[in-house]
Motif scaffolding. Structure first.
Motif, PDB file in Angstrom:
ATOM      1  N   MET A 129       0.721  -1.089  -0.038  1.00  0.00           N
ATOM      2  CA  MET A 129       0.379  -0.200   0.126  1.00  0.00           C
ATOM      3  C   MET A 129       1.034   0.900  -0.176  1.00  0.00           C
ATOM      4  O   MET A 129       1.200   1.517   0.998  1.00  0.00           O
ATOM      5  N   ALA A 130       1.413   1.985  -1.047  1.00  0.00           N
ATOM      6  CA  ALA A 130       1.861   3.201  -1.724  1.00  0.00           C
ATOM      7  C   ALA A 130       0.936   4.485  -0.560  1.00  0.00           C
ATOM      8  O   ALA A 130       0.174   4.699  -1.356  1.00  0.00           O
ATOM      9  N   LEU A 131       1.403   5.080   0.517  1.00  0.00           N
ATOM     10  CA  LEU A 131       0.856   6.022   0.629  1.00  0.00           C
ATOM     11  C   LEU A 131       0.955   7.024   0.067  1.00  0.00           C
ATOM     12  O   LEU A 131      -0.106   8.018   0.159  1.00  0.00           O
ATOM     13  N   ASP A 132       1.844   7.672  -0.891  1.00  0.00           N
ATOM     14  CA  ASP A 132       2.117   8.818  -1.445  1.00  0.00           C
ATOM     15  C   ASP A 132       0.748   8.290  -3.714  1.00  0.00           C
ATOM     16  O   ASP A 132       0.666   8.765  -3.920  1.00  0.00           O
ATOM     17  N   LYS A 133       0.582   7.314  -3.037  1.00  0.00           N
ATOM     18  CA  LYS A 133      -0.824   6.901  -4.490  1.00  0.00           C
ATOM     19  C   LYS A 133      -1.570   6.363  -3.657  1.00  0.00           C
ATOM     20  O   LYS A 133      -2.224   5.353  -4.438  1.00  0.00           O
ATOM     21  N   ASP A 145      -5.859   5.989  -3.258  1.00  0.00           N
ATOM     22  CA  ASP A 145      -6.869   6.208  -4.479  1.00  0.00           C
ATOM     23  C   ASP A 145      -8.014   5.926  -3.774  1.00  0.00           C
ATOM     24  O   ASP A 145      -8.223   5.176  -2.940  1.00  0.00           O
ATOM     25  N   GLU A 146      -9.015   7.185  -2.879  1.00  0.00           N
ATOM     26  CA  GLU A 146     -10.077   7.228  -2.472  1.00  0.00           C
ATOM     27  C   GLU A 146     -10.663   5.935  -2.902  1.00  0.00           C
ATOM     28  O   GLU A 146     -11.689   5.461  -2.655  1.00  0.00           O
ATOM     29  N   ASN A 147     -10.795   5.425  -4.075  1.00  0.00           N
ATOM     30  CA  ASN A 147     -12.195   4.246  -4.595  1.00  0.00           C
ATOM     31  C   ASN A 147     -11.295   3.165  -4.363  1.00  0.00           C
ATOM     32  O   ASN A 147     -11.940   1.614  -4.210  1.00  0.00           O
ATOM     33  N   ASP A 148     -10.097   3.046  -3.489  1.00  0.00           N
ATOM     34  CA  ASP A 148      -9.351   1.512  -2.967  1.00  0.00           C
ATOM     35  C   ASP A 148     -10.220   1.650  -1.764  1.00  0.00           C
ATOM     36  O   ASP A 148      -9.554   0.255  -1.157  1.00  0.00           O
ATOM     37  N   TRP A 149     -10.850   2.001  -1.016  1.00  0.00           N
ATOM     38  CA  TRP A 149     -10.907   2.347   0.184  1.00  0.00           C
ATOM     39  C   TRP A 149     -12.753   2.446  -0.025  1.00  0.00           C
ATOM     40  O   TRP A 149     -13.603   2.866  -0.687  1.00  0.00           O
ATOM     41  N   SER A 208     -12.190   1.234   4.992  1.00  0.00           N
ATOM     42  CA  SER A 208     -11.267  -0.492   4.713  1.00  0.00           C
ATOM     43  C   SER A 208     -11.074  -0.365   3.230  1.00  0.00           C
ATOM     44  O   SER A 208     -11.638   0.172   2.491  1.00  0.00           O
ATOM     45  N   HIS A 209      -9.669  -1.097   3.375  1.00  0.00           N
ATOM     46  CA  HIS A 209      -9.844  -1.414   2.105  1.00  0.00           C
ATOM     47  C   HIS A 209     -10.068  -2.556   1.062  1.00  0.00           C
ATOM     48  O   HIS A 209     -10.393  -3.211   1.663  1.00  0.00           O
ATOM     49  N   VAL A 210     -10.365  -1.825  -0.056  1.00  0.00           N
ATOM     50  CA  VAL A 210     -11.304  -2.906  -0.878  1.00  0.00           C
ATOM     51  C   VAL A 210      -9.497  -4.585  -1.488  1.00  0.00           C
ATOM     52  O   VAL A 210     -10.781  -5.305  -1.212  1.00  0.00           O
ATOM     53  N   ASP A 213      -5.326  15.760  -0.681  1.00  0.00           N
ATOM     54  CA  ASP A 213      -6.890  15.791  -1.555  1.00  0.00           C
ATOM     55  C   ASP A 213      -6.979  14.432  -1.238  1.00  0.00           C
ATOM     56  O   ASP A 213      -8.304  14.141  -1.933  1.00  0.00           O
ATOM     57  N   PHE A 214      -6.206  12.918  -1.152  1.00  0.00           N
ATOM     58  CA  PHE A 214      -7.086  12.279  -1.027  1.00  0.00           C
ATOM     59  C   PHE A 214      -8.225  11.649   0.123  1.00  0.00           C
ATOM     60  O   PHE A 214      -9.551  11.460  -0.422  1.00  0.00           O
ATOM     61  N   VAL A 215      -7.624  12.234   1.599  1.00  0.00           N
ATOM     62  CA  VAL A 215      -8.412  12.418   2.420  1.00  0.00           C
ATOM     63  C   VAL A 215      -9.311  12.936   2.210  1.00  0.00           C
ATOM     64  O   VAL A 215     -10.753  12.740   2.487  1.00  0.00           O
ATOM     65  N   ARG A 216      -9.603  14.721   1.564  1.00  0.00           N
ATOM     66  CA  ARG A 216     -10.724  15.242   1.296  1.00  0.00           C
ATOM     67  C   ARG A 216     -11.475  14.203   0.329  1.00  0.00           C
ATOM     68  O   ARG A 216     -13.337  14.050   0.653  1.00  0.00           O
ATOM     69  N   GLN A 217     -10.908  13.491  -0.708  1.00  0.00           N
ATOM     70  CA  GLN A 217     -11.786  12.847  -1.715  1.00  0.00           C
ATOM     71  C   GLN A 217     -12.525  11.454  -1.034  1.00  0.00           C
ATOM     72  O   GLN A 217     -13.927  11.519  -1.211  1.00  0.00           O
ATOM     73  N   LEU A 218     -11.720  11.436  -0.177  1.00  0.00           N
ATOM     74  CA  LEU A 218     -12.316  10.047   0.787  1.00  0.00           C
ATOM     75  C   LEU A 218     -13.840  10.266   1.501  1.00  0.00           C
ATOM     76  O   LEU A 218     -15.314   9.972   1.687  1.00  0.00           O
ATOM     77  N   SER A 219     -13.882  11.482   2.089  1.00  0.00           N
ATOM     78  CA  SER A 219     -14.817  12.485   2.638  1.00  0.00           C
ATOM     79  C   SER A 219     -15.720  12.226   2.295  1.00  0.00           C
ATOM     80  O   SER A 219     -16.918  12.408   2.870  1.00  0.00           O
ATOM     81  N   LEU A 220     -15.585  12.823   1.058  1.00  0.00           N
ATOM     82  CA  LEU A 220     -16.690  12.901   0.276  1.00  0.00           C
ATOM     83  C   LEU A 220     -17.378  11.650  -0.255  1.00  0.00           C
ATOM     84  O   LEU A 220     -18.575  11.483  -0.015  1.00  0.00           O
TER      85      LEU A 220
END
Ligand SMILES: O=P(O)(O)O[C@@H]1[C@@H](OP(=O)(O)O)[C@H](OP(=O)(O)O)[C@H](O)[C@H](OP(=O)(O)O)[C@H]1OP(=O)(O)O
Ligand SMILES: Nc1ncnc2c1ncn2[C@@H]1O[C@H](COP(=O)(O)OP(=O)(O)OP(=O)(O)O)[C@@H](O)[C@H]1O
Length: 519
Positions: free
Chosen positions: A1-5, A7-11, A24-26, A87-94
């Motif tokens: 799980m690369a923290l620099d890459k 993607d909210e779609n993986d969660w 959770s990670h898919v 950016d990831f956290v914001r997209q994830l929150s939405l």
């Protein structure tokens, strides 16, 4: 799980409590736990990244250096702090917003700090536990929380290479009656806090129905009392019980708390695991048999030694009867009195109970000591760090918890030691137990039969304790006020303390005398 890459779609949304939201990670068996803040404070309390990082680091250190040594290595997963792209956290929150239950939307996810806690997904079982194709079941009980993963059920999501299972999550809540001489209200010695609190929660509209669950029954070690406690959790899960199958939540309190969750739906999920118990699934008798066996598996995991490969330590932890029988429990008095069997020393319940019992003064005894500490710190503010009233959570903190003098010698060390012990006990009273289990494969059954004499295990399981965050030092005045509100409300709402036990006695007495088979 690369923290620099990232993607909210993986969660995907997994769950949340009062303080954190979990995704959770898919594909991988990992979860991210993110902090939450009250929405009205969100603008003002945007913590600095450093503060949020320190807060999560405190949780990790408290788990690793304090709770793990006290509760046992095998039950506690401390996790690691991770820095996430904003950016990831914001997209994830939405993305997760629409999945969040309404009753939790008074708080917002932290999208400012970019800090989170990465943990193993405890609703999954490690591949070595798997014996057949069925995904694991997981039961979470808030302690009181207990999470049981029934292994043997394997989930193969097309996108997913992780194994699922049945998971039960329950918070157990406090498992004993206070024995402190500081307790001023007699009813606190007879009725447990959870049962009293139910009346207060009903009055405040937190729940619409009283739960008949009593944590003292769960912690009794008597299979009959435990059976009934879990049955009551199933009937009215509130925030105390969740069940997962293959990592997906299949049973919990409904978002609209007025609606009761559907036990028929649950039995359909459970039937593939327990159908042998009574032939075809065709109605009431069969569903009763399915539930009976399900509950017995949970009891087995709660009384076992943490994983299915070892049998429980025979030595018992036993409470005096006066501390282990709650007069508001709906069970019949005779069953309560005869059903105090003690807990195997190694069991998850014994471990949690021992830590809960570090609170031996009760909040009524701790509050004056808190004030002593406050007064001292006003005079000597630089002492705060040395005394570790709110961390750091290192070996020194654990030492203070363990070596606190047993008698009050008037010292600041005694006052601090008792306050720290109380805070640690509070964590253990609000944690959750997760049990994940899956049916054993034929080979495993054979092996188990060769290694251990009967009873032969039909399920392999793993037990963990979660939500072991430090309770803030400055929440003690709140706890003191809340305790008094709960007790006063209880006394007012019950015509006399004596009426309650008799009026609530368990009606379906034959249900308490179900036969138990080894699991
Ligand atoms: O105070 P209580 O007994 O109501 O417990 C709170 C829990 O309410 P419950 O009684 O389980 O419905 C409460 O649970 P809910 O948010 O109601 O699901 C939290 O666990 C809270 O802990 P924290 O403040 O988030 O660290 C818990 O607060 P603490 O007292 O453990 O700090
Ligand atoms: N490691 C994990 N694996 C799987 N699920 C988890 C894990 N950690 C948490 N969860 C799920 O997420 C939910 C919320 O987590 P948690 O109880 O830690 O939140 P909280 O806000 O700290 O709770 P509280 O309301 O007690 O303050 C849990 O009830 C559980 O279902």
């Amino acid at each position: 799980m690369a923290l620099d890459k990232m993607d909210e779609n993986d969660w995907k949304y997994h769950g949340e409590g009062n303080k954190s939201l979990v995704v959770s990670h898919v594909q991988h068996s990992r979860v991210l736990r993110l902090l939450k803040y009250p929405s009205e404070d969100a603008e003002n309390t945007q913590r600095t990244t450093e503060q949020a990082f320190q807060h999560i680091l405190n949780i990790v250190e408290y788990n690793r250096n304090v709770m793990k040594p006290l509760l046992g290595e095998k039950y506690v997963h401390s996790g690691e702090v991770v820095k996430l792209p904003l950016d990831f956290v914001r997209q994830l929150s939405l993305k997760v917003q629409q999945e969040r239950p309404e009753l939790r939307c008074d708080k917002v996810m932290d999208t400012f700090s970019g800090c989170g806690l990465c943990l193993p997904n405890l609703t999954h079982l490690s591949p070595c536990h798997f014996g057949d194709h069925r995904p694991p079941l997981c039961v979470e009980i808030k302690v009181v929380t207990l999470l049981i993963l029934i292994c043997g059920i394997m989930l193969r999501n097309p996108r997913c290479n992780v194994l699922g299972g049945l998971t039960l999550l329950t918070p157990p809540k406090c498992g004993f009656l206070p024995f402190s001489r500081h307790v001023t209200k007699e009813c606190k010695r007879k009725v447990c806090r959870f049962c009293m609190h139910q009346h207060f929660k009903l009055a405040n509209g937190k729940w619409n129905r009283l739960s008949r669950y009593c944590p003292l029954d769960l912690f009794s070690g008597s299979k009959q009392r435990m059976f009934v406690a879990i049955k009551h959790l199933l009937e009215e899960p509130q925030n105390n019980l969740k069940i997962f199958k293959g990592g997906e939540l299949i049973y919990s309190c409904k978002d609209d708390a007025k609606q009761q969750p559907d036990l028929n739906e649950l039995v359909q999920h459970l039937w593939p695991y327990f159908h042998h118990s009574n032939g075809l699934y065709n109605g009431h008798q069969s569903s009763k048999a399915v539930f009976n066996e399900f509950i017995q598996v949970i009891c087995g995991a709660l009384l076992g030694s943490g994983d299915s490969s070892r049998s429980g330590e025979p030595r018992k932890v036993q409470l005096a009867e006066s501390r282990s029988v709650c007069e508001a429990s709906p069970l019949h008095r005779e069953l309560l009195r005869s059903g105090n069997h003690g807990l195997p020393k190694d069991s998850v319940l014994a471990k949690i109970l021992q830590v809960q019992m570090l609170d031996n003064l009760d909040i009524e005894g701790v509050y004056p000591l808190y004030k002593r500490v406050e007064q001292y710190l006003e005079e000597f503010p630089k002492e705060r760090n040395r005394l570790q009233v709110d961390g750091p959570y290192d070996e020194g903190f654990l030492e203070k918890v363990k070596t606190c003098p047993s008698e009050d010698d008037g010292s600041i060390e005694y006052a601090v030691g008792k306050v720290l012990q109380y805070r640690v006990a509070m964590t253990a009273k609000d944690c959750s137990i997760m049990i994940t289990f899956a049916p054993c494969g034929e080979d495993e059954k054979l092996q188990a039969n060769l290694e251990i004499q009967p009873p032969k295990p039909r399920f392999t399981y793993s037990v963990s304790i979660l939500d072991l965050d430090p309770k803030p030092y400055d929440s003690i005045p709140h706890q003191y006020k809340l305790d008094s509100k709960i007790v006063n409300y209880y006394l007012r709402s019950t015509t006399s303390a004596q009426d309650l036990p008799t009026s609530n006695h368990y009606k379906d007495r034959q249900d308490c005398t179900l036969l138990f088979h080894p699991v």
